[in-house]
Structures are given as C-alpha cells and as structure tokens.
Design a protein around this motif. Sequence first.
Motif, PDB file in Angstrom:
ATOM      1  N   MET A  37       0.848  -1.170   0.000  1.00  0.00           N
ATOM      2  CA  MET A  37       0.000   0.000   0.000  1.00  0.00           C
ATOM      3  C   MET A  37       0.897   1.238   0.000  1.00  0.00           C
ATOM      4  O   MET A  37       1.901   1.292   0.678  1.00  0.00           O
ATOM      5  N   LYS A  38       0.490   2.268  -0.803  1.00  0.00           N
ATOM      6  CA  LYS A  38       1.258   3.499  -0.866  1.00  0.00           C
ATOM      7  C   LYS A  38       0.496   4.597  -0.134  1.00  0.00           C
ATOM      8  O   LYS A  38      -0.701   4.753  -0.294  1.00  0.00           O
ATOM      9  N   VAL A  39       1.238   5.347   0.643  1.00  0.00           N
ATOM     10  CA  VAL A  39       0.644   6.421   1.426  1.00  0.00           C
ATOM     11  C   VAL A  39       1.364   7.715   1.082  1.00  0.00           C
ATOM     12  O   VAL A  39       2.589   7.751   1.057  1.00  0.00           O
ATOM     13  N   LEU A  40       0.597   8.762   0.784  1.00  0.00           N
ATOM     14  CA  LEU A  40       1.203  10.055   0.533  1.00  0.00           C
ATOM     15  C   LEU A  40       1.649  10.663   1.851  1.00  0.00           C
ATOM     16  O   LEU A  40       0.940  10.600   2.845  1.00  0.00           O
ATOM     17  N   THR A  41       2.834  11.239   1.855  1.00  0.00           N
ATOM     18  CA  THR A  41       3.319  11.869   3.076  1.00  0.00           C
ATOM     19  C   THR A  41       3.494  13.360   2.859  1.00  0.00           C
ATOM     20  O   THR A  41       3.651  13.823   1.747  1.00  0.00           O
ATOM     21  N   GLY A  42       3.492  14.082   3.938  1.00  0.00           N
ATOM     22  CA  GLY A  42       3.775  15.510   3.887  1.00  0.00           C
ATOM     23  C   GLY A  42       2.675  16.342   3.260  1.00  0.00           C
ATOM     24  O   GLY A  42       2.926  17.436   2.791  1.00  0.00           O
ATOM     25  N   GLY A  43       1.445  15.871   3.216  1.00  0.00           N
ATOM     26  CA  GLY A  43       0.362  16.664   2.657  1.00  0.00           C
ATOM     27  C   GLY A  43       0.432  16.831   1.155  1.00  0.00           C
ATOM     28  O   GLY A  43      -0.094  17.790   0.607  1.00  0.00           O
ATOM     29  N   LEU A  44       1.098  15.914   0.478  1.00  0.00           N
ATOM     30  CA  LEU A  44       1.227  16.033  -0.968  1.00  0.00           C
ATOM     31  C   LEU A  44      -0.115  15.944  -1.680  1.00  0.00           C
ATOM     32  O   LEU A  44      -0.317  16.596  -2.708  1.00  0.00           O
ATOM     33  N   GLY A  45      -1.027  15.171  -1.155  1.00  0.00           N
ATOM     34  CA  GLY A  45      -2.352  15.060  -1.759  1.00  0.00           C
ATOM     35  C   GLY A  45      -3.071  16.393  -1.750  1.00  0.00           C
ATOM     36  O   GLY A  45      -3.668  16.807  -2.744  1.00  0.00           O
ATOM     37  N   ALA A  46      -3.010  17.093  -0.625  1.00  0.00           N
ATOM     38  CA  ALA A  46      -3.648  18.410  -0.522  1.00  0.00           C
ATOM     39  C   ALA A  46      -2.975  19.405  -1.454  1.00  0.00           C
ATOM     40  O   ALA A  46      -3.640  20.212  -2.102  1.00  0.00           O
ATOM     41  N   ARG A  47      -1.647  19.342  -1.532  1.00  0.00           N
ATOM     42  CA  ARG A  47      -0.930  20.251  -2.429  1.00  0.00           C
ATOM     43  C   ARG A  47      -1.325  20.025  -3.876  1.00  0.00           C
ATOM     44  O   ARG A  47      -1.470  20.965  -4.647  1.00  0.00           O
ATOM     45  N   ARG A  48      -1.477  18.766  -4.241  1.00  0.00           N
ATOM     46  CA  ARG A  48      -1.877  18.473  -5.623  1.00  0.00           C
ATOM     47  C   ARG A  48      -3.261  19.039  -5.918  1.00  0.00           C
ATOM     48  O   ARG A  48      -3.488  19.583  -6.995  1.00  0.00           O
ATOM     49  N   ILE A  89      -4.635  21.600  -4.531  1.00  0.00           N
ATOM     50  CA  ILE A  89      -4.514  23.058  -4.610  1.00  0.00           C
ATOM     51  C   ILE A  89      -3.923  23.465  -5.952  1.00  0.00           C
ATOM     52  O   ILE A  89      -4.410  24.389  -6.616  1.00  0.00           O
ATOM     53  N   VAL A  90      -2.871  22.767  -6.384  1.00  0.00           N
ATOM     54  CA  VAL A  90      -2.236  23.088  -7.670  1.00  0.00           C
ATOM     55  C   VAL A  90      -3.213  22.882  -8.818  1.00  0.00           C
ATOM     56  O   VAL A  90      -3.381  23.749  -9.679  1.00  0.00           O
ATOM     57  N   TRP A  91      -3.890  21.734  -8.845  1.00  0.00           N
ATOM     58  CA  TRP A  91      -4.839  21.466  -9.926  1.00  0.00           C
ATOM     59  C   TRP A  91      -6.050  22.386  -9.853  1.00  0.00           C
ATOM     60  O   TRP A  91      -6.612  22.769 -10.873  1.00  0.00           O
ATOM     61  N   GLY A  92      -6.447  22.762  -8.636  1.00  0.00           N
ATOM     62  CA  GLY A  92      -7.526  23.737  -8.477  1.00  0.00           C
ATOM     63  C   GLY A  92      -7.126  25.095  -9.046  1.00  0.00           C
ATOM     64  O   GLY A  92      -7.927  25.762  -9.708  1.00  0.00           O
ATOM     65  N   ALA A  93      -5.881  25.509  -8.789  1.00  0.00           N
ATOM     66  CA  ALA A  93      -5.390  26.780  -9.336  1.00  0.00           C
ATOM     67  C   ALA A  93      -5.356  26.735 -10.860  1.00  0.00           C
ATOM     68  O   ALA A  93      -5.744  27.701 -11.530  1.00  0.00           O
TER      69      ALA A  93
END
Length: 167
Positions: free
Chosen positions: A1-12, A14-18
């Motif tokens: 199983m892969k887990v995103l670390t460091g809030g990368l999911g939220a950053r993505r 935000i970037v795609w939302g922008a």
Amino acid sequence: MKVLTGGLGARRWIVWGAIAFGALFLGIGLVLTGMSVSFLASAEHARGTVVGLDWRYEQRSDSGGVSRTRRVREEPVAYPVVEFVSADGIRRTFRSDTGANPPAHEEGDGVEVLYRADSPEDARINGFASLWLLPLVFGGIGLVIAGIGTGVAMATRGRSRYVSTRR
C-alpha cells in the motif's frame, strides 16, 4: 500500500484547483475577447457627444491601513451619457457601461460611437476600457493563476514521495 506523506495530496488538489480556476478565467477572457471582436466586425460608426454625466455611488472596500478591519465606503463614479445619430437618422442616447472617477469624458466632449445597425441601442464609446478592459482582466488573471499552478506542478513533478508500508 502506498501512502502520501507531507500533505502532498492536498498540495496536488490546490495546484490542480489553481490550474482549473485559471483556465476558467482564461476561457471567460477569450469568450469576452470574441464578443468584442464580433461587435467590432459588425459595428457601425457614428460621431457622438457627451451630453451629461450620470454619477452613481459604488461601494469600494479598503484594508483600513495596518489593521485587518475592512471599511466599505461609497465613492461617486461618472458614467458618460452620449447622444448620437444612427444611420437611419434617429437621434439616440445611451449611458456608457464604463464609468470612472475622475471622469474620462466631460460634458460636450466629442466621442466615436460604435453600435449595431440592427440594434442601435447596443452602443458603446469606441475606447480601450469599453471594448478590452474585461477581456484583459479576466484573461490576465486566468493566465497568471494557471501559469503559476502549471509552474508549481512542473517544478514538483517527480518529487512526490511515496512511502511503502507493509502489513
């Protein structure tokens, strides 16, 4: 199983939302540009005269200096009222959609009027603000925001860190 670390999911998100928000504004800017070009392509020209200024109060907000409180104040804005004679010989009057303080035109000023022959009530003063300001604002904001989002996405591409966990 892969887990995103460091809030990368939220950053993505935000970037795609922008990027999406910027693309939407850019699209609106392009549509408004097309409308202005279409208007110019079919517009009749006439000489008009500013016969008055329609002063309206509009709300403006400011930051109030250093404090974080916002004050809303009303400021007068002048919209030129223009009279012209259309190709069918009828004297027509319209109020410009573009206002300013200080006024861009004074009473008695001569202006070039653009209007549609099939609907002379759809008239505008031939000027930068009335034809190009909204397309430029929407397109510019969209281009900047989408550009920043794309730049951040490109800069962080391949830097995602996945942590493998075993169960």
